[in-house]
Design an enzyme around this catalytic site. Structure first.
Site, PDB file in Angstrom:
ATOM      1  N   SER A 137       0.868  -1.186   0.000  1.00 52.19           N
ATOM      2  CA  SER A 137       0.000   0.000   0.000  1.00 52.19           C
ATOM      3  C   SER A 137       0.898   1.227   0.000  1.00 52.19           C
ATOM      4  O   SER A 137       2.060   1.145   0.417  1.00 52.19           O
ATOM      5  CB  SER A 137      -0.847   0.008   1.266  1.00 52.19           C
ATOM      6  OG  SER A 137      -1.525   1.246   1.412  1.00 52.19           O
ATOM      7  N   TYR A 150      -2.379  -0.872  10.413  1.00 55.16           N
ATOM      8  CA  TYR A 150      -2.357  -1.165   8.968  1.00 55.16           C
ATOM      9  C   TYR A 150      -1.022  -0.728   8.364  1.00 55.16           C
ATOM     10  O   TYR A 150      -0.365  -1.514   7.661  1.00 55.16           O
ATOM     11  CB  TYR A 150      -3.524  -0.451   8.283  1.00 55.16           C
ATOM     12  CG  TYR A 150      -3.612  -0.722   6.789  1.00 55.16           C
ATOM     13  CD1 TYR A 150      -3.972  -1.974   6.313  1.00 55.16           C
ATOM     14  CD2 TYR A 150      -3.347   0.282   5.856  1.00 55.16           C
ATOM     15  CE1 TYR A 150      -4.070  -2.225   4.941  1.00 55.16           C
ATOM     16  CE2 TYR A 150      -3.443   0.040   4.489  1.00 55.16           C
ATOM     17  CZ  TYR A 150      -3.798  -1.218   4.036  1.00 55.16           C
ATOM     18  OH  TYR A 150      -3.884  -1.464   2.681  1.00 55.16           O
TER      19      TYR A 150
HETATM   20  P1  NAP Z   1     -11.296  -5.991  -0.906  1.00 59.52           P
HETATM   21  O1  NAP Z   1     -12.190  -5.743  -2.086  1.00 59.52           O
HETATM   22  O2  NAP Z   1     -11.871  -5.900   0.457  1.00 59.52           O
HETATM   23  O3  NAP Z   1     -10.612  -7.422  -1.130  1.00 59.52           O
HETATM   24  C1  NAP Z   1      -9.892  -8.057  -0.114  1.00 59.52           C
HETATM   25  C2  NAP Z   1      -9.756  -9.530  -0.442  1.00 59.52           C
HETATM   26  O4  NAP Z   1      -8.943 -10.147   0.563  1.00 59.52           O
HETATM   27  C3  NAP Z   1     -11.106 -10.271  -0.418  1.00 59.52           C
HETATM   28  O5  NAP Z   1     -11.113 -11.254  -1.423  1.00 59.52           O
HETATM   29  C4  NAP Z   1     -11.099 -10.912   0.950  1.00 59.52           C
HETATM   30  O6  NAP Z   1     -11.889 -12.087   1.057  1.00 59.52           O
HETATM   31  C5  NAP Z   1      -9.637 -11.274   1.082  1.00 59.52           C
HETATM   32  N1  NAP Z   1      -9.250 -11.545   2.464  1.00 59.52           N
HETATM   33  C6  NAP Z   1      -9.311 -10.709   3.525  1.00 59.52           C
HETATM   34  N2  NAP Z   1      -8.884 -11.339   4.632  1.00 59.52           N
HETATM   35  C7  NAP Z   1      -8.545 -12.610   4.258  1.00 59.52           C
HETATM   36  C8  NAP Z   1      -8.056 -13.756   4.939  1.00 59.52           C
HETATM   37  N3  NAP Z   1      -7.811 -13.759   6.271  1.00 59.52           N
HETATM   38  N4  NAP Z   1      -7.810 -14.880   4.219  1.00 59.52           N
HETATM   39  C9  NAP Z   1      -8.059 -14.919   2.898  1.00 59.52           C
HETATM   40  N5  NAP Z   1      -8.563 -13.890   2.200  1.00 59.52           N
HETATM   41  C10 NAP Z   1      -8.794 -12.744   2.875  1.00 59.52           C
HETATM   42  O7  NAP Z   1     -10.103  -4.938  -0.905  1.00 59.52           O
HETATM   43  P2  NAP Z   1      -8.846  -4.694  -1.872  1.00 59.52           P
HETATM   44  O8  NAP Z   1      -8.604  -3.246  -1.840  1.00 59.52           O
HETATM   45  O9  NAP Z   1      -9.018  -5.372  -3.172  1.00 59.52           O
HETATM   46  O10 NAP Z   1      -7.698  -5.401  -1.032  1.00 59.52           O
HETATM   47  C11 NAP Z   1      -6.673  -6.179  -1.628  1.00 59.52           C
HETATM   48  C12 NAP Z   1      -5.327  -5.729  -1.092  1.00 59.52           C
HETATM   49  O11 NAP Z   1      -5.054  -4.403  -1.533  1.00 59.52           O
HETATM   50  C13 NAP Z   1      -5.245  -5.697   0.424  1.00 59.52           C
HETATM   51  O12 NAP Z   1      -4.010  -6.262   0.822  1.00 59.52           O
HETATM   52  C14 NAP Z   1      -5.291  -4.211   0.741  1.00 59.52           C
HETATM   53  O13 NAP Z   1      -4.673  -3.903   1.955  1.00 59.52           O
HETATM   54  C15 NAP Z   1      -4.551  -3.663  -0.455  1.00 59.52           C
HETATM   55  N6  NAP Z   1      -4.736  -2.231  -0.735  1.00 59.52           N
HETATM   56  C16 NAP Z   1      -5.942  -1.701  -1.041  1.00 59.52           C
HETATM   57  C17 NAP Z   1      -6.052  -0.348  -1.354  1.00 59.52           C
HETATM   58  C18 NAP Z   1      -7.361   0.283  -1.762  1.00 59.52           C
HETATM   59  O14 NAP Z   1      -7.472   1.513  -1.805  1.00 59.52           O
HETATM   60  N7  NAP Z   1      -8.339  -0.467  -2.123  1.00 59.52           N
HETATM   61  C19 NAP Z   1      -4.919   0.476  -1.322  1.00 59.52           C
HETATM   62  C20 NAP Z   1      -3.697  -0.084  -0.979  1.00 59.52           C
HETATM   63  C21 NAP Z   1      -3.612  -1.437  -0.706  1.00 59.52           C
HETATM   64  P3  NAP Z   1     -13.438 -12.057   1.602  1.00 59.52           P
HETATM   65  O15 NAP Z   1     -14.280 -11.625   0.439  1.00 59.52           O
HETATM   66  O16 NAP Z   1     -13.688 -13.448   2.026  1.00 59.52           O
HETATM   67  O17 NAP Z   1     -13.493 -11.072   2.734  1.00 59.52           O
END
Ligand code: NAP
Length: 277
Positions: A137, A150
């Site tokens: 991130s 985080y």
């Molecule tokens: P998201 O739509 O909430 O997706 C998160 C994914 O991770 C979902 O498939 C979720 O599964 C899965 N997950 C969460 N906890 C888990 C666990 N204990 N075991 C297995 N799977 C798990 O959000 P996203 O933004 O795409 O997040 C993906 C990554 O990007 C994360 O690492 C996040 O920190 C990073 N990120 C996001 C942003 C942003 O602005 N969106 C910015 C920087 C970094 P479920 O559906 O079962 O909950």
């Protein structure tokens, strides 16, 4: 497309994981995606019969990871690219947030990712090829009040990625830490853990931050599909980057941070070097 690869992506139910899986499938790759329910597995496999393979896994279940990766390698094939995407954000003032929330944050965002890496490395090392992408991130470079756990987890994953890259480079394995800015995923919506407020002293610094994040959820600048295409470009590169920022917000904020860091280092340089000898 240069060549068809097998990608193992954690967390393909929504957000970056889902978008990357869809773009990779469209580009002719095979994708094994982890999800956390039987229904989500069916939904994922429905994306592309014979190329999308779902596996039910919570990345904190470290005892299950080696077995699942071995089964994937035996049935689908050796993993060319691991994408450690599964993760979530904890929001809460540090003094208000129990240590158990920090442990959970690190179990998922750090220990889960490392356990996945350890499971794929023996085969990648044996084959002298492979690429590991860790989704960190901009919070792995810059910090904001209210997401200390985080940021800590993403700084940890940045450091682990960079050091690991140096260990495995001689074996032809690349490691890329992908640091997105704010994107339209479920991150700040259903996925976020928010510790309840309890200390009024923090109202002034923290309440506007929580309110702004809730209001902005779903309207962020970044498009996950475009992020997915950027990641596919890094995967296709002969010489993949060690760090890849995604989004103009990440670019501006990280540059500001590096500039401020350099300025402070310079301001205190005489003290810094005074300890030699
Ligand atoms: P998201 O739509 O909430 O997706 C998160 C994914 O991770 C979902 O498939 C979720 O599964 C899965 N997950 C969460 N906890 C888990 C666990 N204990 N075991 C297995 N799977 C798990 O959000 P996203 O933004 O795409 O997040 C993906 C990554 O990007 C994360 O690492 C996040 O920190 C990073 N990120 C996001 C942003 C942003 O602005 N969106 C910015 C920087 C970094 P479920 O559906 O079962 O909950």
């Amino acid at each position: 497309m240069a060549s068809s690869k097998i990608l193992l992506i954690t967390g393909v139910s929504s957000g970056f994981g889902r978008a990357l899986a869809q773009e990779a499938l469209a580009a002719g790759h095979k994708v094994v995606g982890t999800v956390r329910s039987a229904q989500a597995k069916l939904d994922f496999e429905y994306l592309s019969a014979g190329a999308a393979f779902g596996r039910v896994l919570d990345v904190t279940d470290c005892d299950a990871i080696n077995g699942i990766v071995a089964e994937i390698e035996a049935t689908v094939g050796p993993v060319d690219v691991l994408v450690n995407n599964a993760g979530y954000g904890h929001e809460g003032v540090m003094e208000e947030s129990p240590l158990s929330e920090m442990r959970r944050q690190f179990e998922v965002n750090v220990f889960g990712a490392v356990a996945m890496i350890k499971a794929v490395l023996p085969s990648m090392r044996e084959r002298r090829r492979g690429h590991i992408l860790n989704i960190t991130s901009m919070g792995g470079y810059i910090t904001m009040p209210g997401i200390t756990y985080y940021c800590g987890s993403k700084f940890a994953l940045e450091g682990i990625s960079e050091a690991l890259g140096k260990e495995v480079k001689p074996f032809g394995i690349s490691v890329t830490a992908v640091a997105p800015g704010s994107f339209r995923t479920d991150w700040a919506g259903r996925s976020m853990t928010r510790t309840p407020r309890s200390i009024a002293d923090y109202d002034r610094v923290f309440d506007p931050i929580r309110k702004a994040r809730e209001e902005k959820s779903g309207k962020q600048l970044g498009d996950p599909q475009k992020a997915a295409r950027a990641m596919l470009a890094a995967i296709a590169a002969d010489c993949p980057p060690t760090h890849l920022l995604l989004g103009s917000d990440a670019l501006g904020l990280v540059r500001d941070k590096l500039f401020a860091l350099e300025s402070e280092i310079r301001e205190w340089e005489a003290v810094t070097v005074s300890t030699d000898g």
